[in-house]
Design an enzyme around this catalytic site. Structure first.
Site, mmCIF file in Angstrom:
data_model
loop_
_atom_site.group_PDB
_atom_site.id
_atom_site.type_symbol
_atom_site.label_atom_id
_atom_site.label_comp_id
_atom_site.label_asym_id
_atom_site.label_seq_id
_atom_site.Cartn_x
_atom_site.Cartn_y
_atom_site.Cartn_z
ATOM 1 C CG ASP A 114 -1.735 1.241 1.366
ATOM 2 O OD1 ASP A 114 -2.667 1.458 0.571
ATOM 3 O OD2 ASP A 114 -1.428 2.036 2.278
ATOM 4 C CD GLU B 127 -3.369 -1.915 -1.162
ATOM 5 O OE1 GLU B 127 -3.650 -0.715 -1.353
ATOM 6 O OE2 GLU B 127 -3.671 -2.528 -0.113
#
Length: 243
Positions: free
Chosen positions: A54, A126
């Site tokens: 992320d 992610e």
């Protein structure tokens, strides 16, 4: 066609990504959903890699749009970044990759369609980025994000209100009616497969409605309808819509 518990090998995903992994176990771990880890006590879920990915994604996307749009102000850049990295955007890119068939899911999650859930697809993508960063370094991760998101960023650069209809509707509502929109939400279906419906009111009038697989998606859909309706009225009345 594969059954829900037949997962494609991680090596095939690495080939699709065009990334060589010196430590293939990192990519394997990135594909382990917590439901699989729970059913297989030896496995570590991908949540730490997701956390790392992320941050990598946010930095790369920020760097890309910062240098691609030197004239844009912070507010506009923030909208583009937010739209690029939101769950729906990540899930769309993950679907284009066919990522769902690689994700290790527990039996219940797999049977309930977890391989096509926006949240699981986005989180896994992610995690894959996090694994890429750990294995190949920032340059390798940057190159992968750039390739995966190039079309998405180019598309978003040409949009305006469509970047975030909820924010645009809020700005328009405040400017024209001196009050904020109000959303009403309802849901139907079982917990693992809910559909959400949203209605948005401005100055006591229902101006938009929408549905989605999440509350946020339903509200955005309703906000899009409301914004377009109120913006059209503003133009007809000789006012400028808030952009």
């Amino acid at each position: 066609m594969s059954t829900p518990l037949e997962f494609a090998p991680a090596a095939e995903l690495a080939a699709l990504l065009g990334v060589h992994f010196d430590e293939p176990a990192l990519l394997e771990q990135a594909l382990v959903h917590r439901s699989w880890a729970f059913e297989n006590g030896h496995a570590e879920p991908n949540e730490r890699l997701e956390f790392l990915g992320d941050a990598v994604l946010a930095l790369v996307v920020t760097d890309e749009i910062y240098h691609a749009h030197p004239e844009e102000q912070e507010g506009r850049l923030a909208k583009v970044r937010s739209a690029a990295v939101k769950t729906e955007s990540l899930a769309s890119i993950a679907r284009d990759l066919g990522l769902g068939r690689f994700i290790r899911l527990g039996r219940g999650e797999a049977i309930s369609g977890g391989a096509d859930k926006d949240s699981i697809l986005a989180d896994t993508l992610e995690a894959v980025l996090g694994a890429t960063y750990l294995d190949g370094g920032f340059a390798t991760a940057y190159d992968l994000v750039e390739r995966l998101f190039a079309r998405r960023l180019l598309d978003l650069a040409g949009r305006d209100a469509a970047l975030d209809y909820k924010t645009s509707l809020q700005e328009l509502s405040a400017a024209r009616f001196e009050q904020l929109p109000r959303y009403e939400l309802h849901d139907t279906g079982p917990d693992h497969d809910k559909t959400f419906s949203a209605t948005v009111l401005v100055a006591g009038e229902v101006v938009g409605s929408g549905t989605g697989r999440s509350k946020k998606q339903a509200e955005q859909t309703a906000a899009r309808e409301a914004y377009r309706r109120l913006a059209a009225r503003a133009v007809a009345d000789g006012h400028d819509a808030v952009r």
